[in-house]
Design an enzyme around this catalytic site. Structure first.
Site, PDB file in Angstrom:
ATOM      1  N   VAL A  28       0.615  -0.943   0.045  1.00  0.00           N
ATOM      2  CA  VAL A  28       0.172   0.139  -0.158  1.00  0.00           C
ATOM      3  C   VAL A  28       1.192   1.344  -0.160  1.00  0.00           C
ATOM      4  O   VAL A  28       0.735   2.166  -0.675  1.00  0.00           O
ATOM      5  CB  VAL A  28      -0.845   0.196   1.198  1.00  0.00           C
ATOM      6  CG1 VAL A  28      -1.746   0.747   0.842  1.00  0.00           C
ATOM      7  CG2 VAL A  28      -1.728  -1.130   1.246  1.00  0.00           C
ATOM      8  N   ALA A  47      -7.661  18.461  -4.595  1.00  0.00           N
ATOM      9  CA  ALA A  47      -7.468  18.764  -3.244  1.00  0.00           C
ATOM     10  C   ALA A  47      -7.495  20.936  -2.650  1.00  0.00           C
ATOM     11  O   ALA A  47      -7.229  20.903  -2.229  1.00  0.00           O
ATOM     12  CB  ALA A  47      -5.764  18.655  -2.839  1.00  0.00           C
ATOM     13  N   LYS A 120      -6.533  -0.997  10.603  1.00  0.00           N
ATOM     14  CA  LYS A 120      -7.988  -1.165  10.930  1.00  0.00           C
ATOM     15  C   LYS A 120      -8.015  -1.943  12.331  1.00  0.00           C
ATOM     16  O   LYS A 120      -8.750  -1.590  13.543  1.00  0.00           O
ATOM     17  CB  LYS A 120      -8.993  -2.221  10.255  1.00  0.00           C
ATOM     18  CG  LYS A 120      -8.340  -3.763   9.736  1.00  0.00           C
ATOM     19  CD  LYS A 120      -7.618  -3.552   8.403  1.00  0.00           C
ATOM     20  CE  LYS A 120      -7.128  -4.886   7.940  1.00  0.00           C
ATOM     21  NZ  LYS A 120      -6.462  -4.683   6.902  1.00  0.00           N
ATOM     22  N   GLU A 144     -10.508   5.618   6.168  1.00  0.00           N
ATOM     23  CA  GLU A 144     -10.468   5.420   5.267  1.00  0.00           C
ATOM     24  C   GLU A 144     -10.400   3.444   4.678  1.00  0.00           C
ATOM     25  O   GLU A 144     -11.024   3.395   4.204  1.00  0.00           O
ATOM     26  CB  GLU A 144     -11.317   6.345   3.766  1.00  0.00           C
ATOM     27  CG  GLU A 144     -12.101   5.926   2.915  1.00  0.00           C
ATOM     28  CD  GLU A 144     -13.176   5.573   3.037  1.00  0.00           C
ATOM     29  OE1 GLU A 144     -14.049   4.864   2.717  1.00  0.00           O
ATOM     30  OE2 GLU A 144     -13.776   7.200   3.406  1.00  0.00           O
ATOM     31  N   GLY A 202      -1.179 -14.692  -3.592  1.00  0.00           N
ATOM     32  CA  GLY A 202      -1.153 -13.806  -2.796  1.00  0.00           C
ATOM     33  C   GLY A 202      -2.292 -13.365  -2.512  1.00  0.00           C
ATOM     34  O   GLY A 202      -1.970 -12.272  -1.422  1.00  0.00           O
ATOM     35  N   LYS A 220     -12.640  -4.463  10.986  1.00  0.00           N
ATOM     36  CA  LYS A 220     -13.598  -3.311  10.311  1.00  0.00           C
ATOM     37  C   LYS A 220     -14.786  -3.548  10.740  1.00  0.00           C
ATOM     38  O   LYS A 220     -15.641  -2.299  10.761  1.00  0.00           O
ATOM     39  CB  LYS A 220     -13.490  -4.149   8.915  1.00  0.00           C
ATOM     40  CG  LYS A 220     -12.161  -4.788   8.112  1.00  0.00           C
ATOM     41  CD  LYS A 220     -11.378  -5.319   7.035  1.00  0.00           C
ATOM     42  CE  LYS A 220     -10.807  -5.307   6.346  1.00  0.00           C
ATOM     43  NZ  LYS A 220     -10.525  -6.062   5.489  1.00  0.00           N
ATOM     44  N   GLY A 317      -5.382  -4.771  -1.434  1.00  0.00           N
ATOM     45  CA  GLY A 317      -4.556  -4.397  -2.624  1.00  0.00           C
ATOM     46  C   GLY A 317      -3.974  -2.948  -2.768  1.00  0.00           C
ATOM     47  O   GLY A 317      -4.778  -2.379  -2.157  1.00  0.00           O
TER      48      GLY A 317
END
Length: 452
Positions: A28, A47, A120, A144, A202, A220, A317
């Protein structure tokens, strides 16, 4: 802050670059670097200011992560990002409820630095404490990416449905388990074989326990329930079961009964408290959530006014999760922030978390029994004694019987019973007595049925 009439930068917000430090350069973290650089113009436009990476922290400086990290400040101690003068926002992508991740986020909030995290476990276990820190410091804590990857689950529950009284939230919250259950159903292969395949592809970690034992989904669910019901849910109060006990035979029987088996996280608001649980469920095969297969997630929300919503997409992912992190960074850059749990700390309610014994469901039972006269009568008598009413029954014939001792003299057959809605405490007591019957072999399998 108030947005201008053209929908541009909020008045009073800075137009200087937002400088971020990233802790954790795994899948990530590297994905976030690629996204912010590859979509630099789009991100800056949305932004209202550029978002630039100025510092990173990770354990191994020599590892090739597929991104250029030259020119960035590298901290061996991730907590140093919290006080780096060239970092405006700390992005925590390390993971885990304790250790370095918790220390970094706590230090950053205490220093008055906004935090964006995909963690999380940290939010599920320490979310109330961290929310209080963020509120005292007057800075946002955004997460998020902690639930369902690129699906905007947090924004939907906390902001999009802020005016409604939500009564249920949950869904398919772990793509690894959903992939395994889908592959088992489609191929007829056992759990161990499909798990090994998921690891090779994976989709599952070398140690898959957090996923297949339901812990990841429970983290979660605790977050979603806290947002939906206005109270941080104590993670320890979530009832958790994984998918290791699901047999290919259960998937076959489910199909014969018109169901599919999914690992679901379910949180419901009741008059006497909140249910929060993760476990396999039979769901009608025509229900929308039953059609969510493979590595996909689905988040279901029900409200008194909005009715029922389902959001579906990739739950993990590089791309989906990095996109969710970037969305939070854009909110921070714009000066947009809401309280962590959707309301201030003094507005949070304390609702009792209900124990497993208080659940009310329909149930699927699979027993392995000796094929002898009177077995069904004995089993149904126990259920009757505990007030459990049967809706349907399936039994494989003697042609499908399995000898227990290598001969045809003492075969066993699977017996499947489906109950009407009943209290789980009654089911648990009945199962104890059924397991003790001389005709019952091994431990009965029990799976709850959800209407989907």
């Amino acid at each position: 802050m108030i947005a201008d009439s053209a929908g541009g930068q909020a008045r009073g917000a800075s137009t200087a670059p937002l400088r971020i430090g990233i802790a954790g350069l795994g899948t990530v973290g590297a994905g976030l670097v690629k996204l912010l650089r590859g979509n630099e113009t789009i991100v800056a436009a949305r932004a209202g200011r550029p978002i630039t990476i100025t510092a990173v922290a990770a354990r191994d400086r020599t590892r090739d992560r597929g991104v250029d990290l030259s020119g960035l400040t590298w901290h061996d101690d991730a907590a140093a990002l919290a006080t780096d003068p060239d970092v405006d926002v700390v992005v925590e992508l390390i993971g885990g409820a304790e250790g370095v991740a918790r220390r970094l986020v706590t230090t950053a909030l205490e220093a008055g630095r906004p935090v964006v995290t995909a963690n999380k476990a940290l939010i599920a276990v320490h979310g109330a404490e961290l929310a209080a820190l963020a509120e005292r410091a007057g800075v946002p804590l955004m997460f998020e990416a902690a639930v369902a990857g690129g699906i905007p689950a947090i924004k939907t529950v906390r902001e999009g449905l802020a005016a409604d009284r939500l009564t249920r939230v949950g869904g398919i919250l772990n793509g690894t388990c959903n992939y395994i259950m889908t592959a088992m159903r489609e191929s007829g292969r056992p759990f161990a074989d499909v798990l090994a395949e998921a690891q090779a592809l994976g989709y599952a970690e070398a140690d898959p326990s957090t996923d297949v034992d339901g812990i990841d989904a429970a983290h979660k669910l605790a977050i979603l329930a806290g947002l939906a019901f206005g109270r941080p849910v104590a993670f320890a109060s979530v009832h958790v079961e994984g998918i290791r006990g699901i047999d290919a035979l259960d998937l076959d029987f489910a199909r014969a009964l018109g169901y599919r088996i999914k690992l679901l996280g379910l949180a419901r608001r009741r008059d006497d408290g909140v249910e929060a649980r993760v476990h396999p469920c039979l769901v009608p095969e025509k229900a929308p959530i039953a059609q969510v297969d493979g590595v996909f997630n689905a988040v279901v929300v029900e409200g008194a006014f909005v009715g029922r919503l389902m959001l579906e997409g990739r739950g993990a992912g590089e791309g989906p999760t990095a996109t969710a992190v970037a969305a939070d960074l854009i909110d921070v850059a714009r000066g947009s922030a809401v309280p962590v749990w959707g309301r201030s700390a003094d507005g949070l309610t304390q609702i009792e978390a209900l124990p497993r014994t208080a659940f009310h469901e329909e149930y699927y039972l699979r027993l392995n029994v000796h094929d002898r006269p009177g077995v069904i009568a004995d089993v149904t008598a126990v259920l009757r004694d505990h007030g459990v009413s049967l809706r349907s029954m399936l039994q494989h014939g003697r042609a499908d019987a399995v000898p227990q001792d290598g001969t045809a003299g003492d075969p066993s057959v699977p017996l499947v019973l489906v109950t009407h809605r009943t209290r789980e405490s009654a089911m648990m007591e009945a199962l104890g007595r059924i397991a003790a019957l001389s005709a019952v072999i091994g431990t009965p399998a029990m799976i709850r049925i959800d209407p989907g």
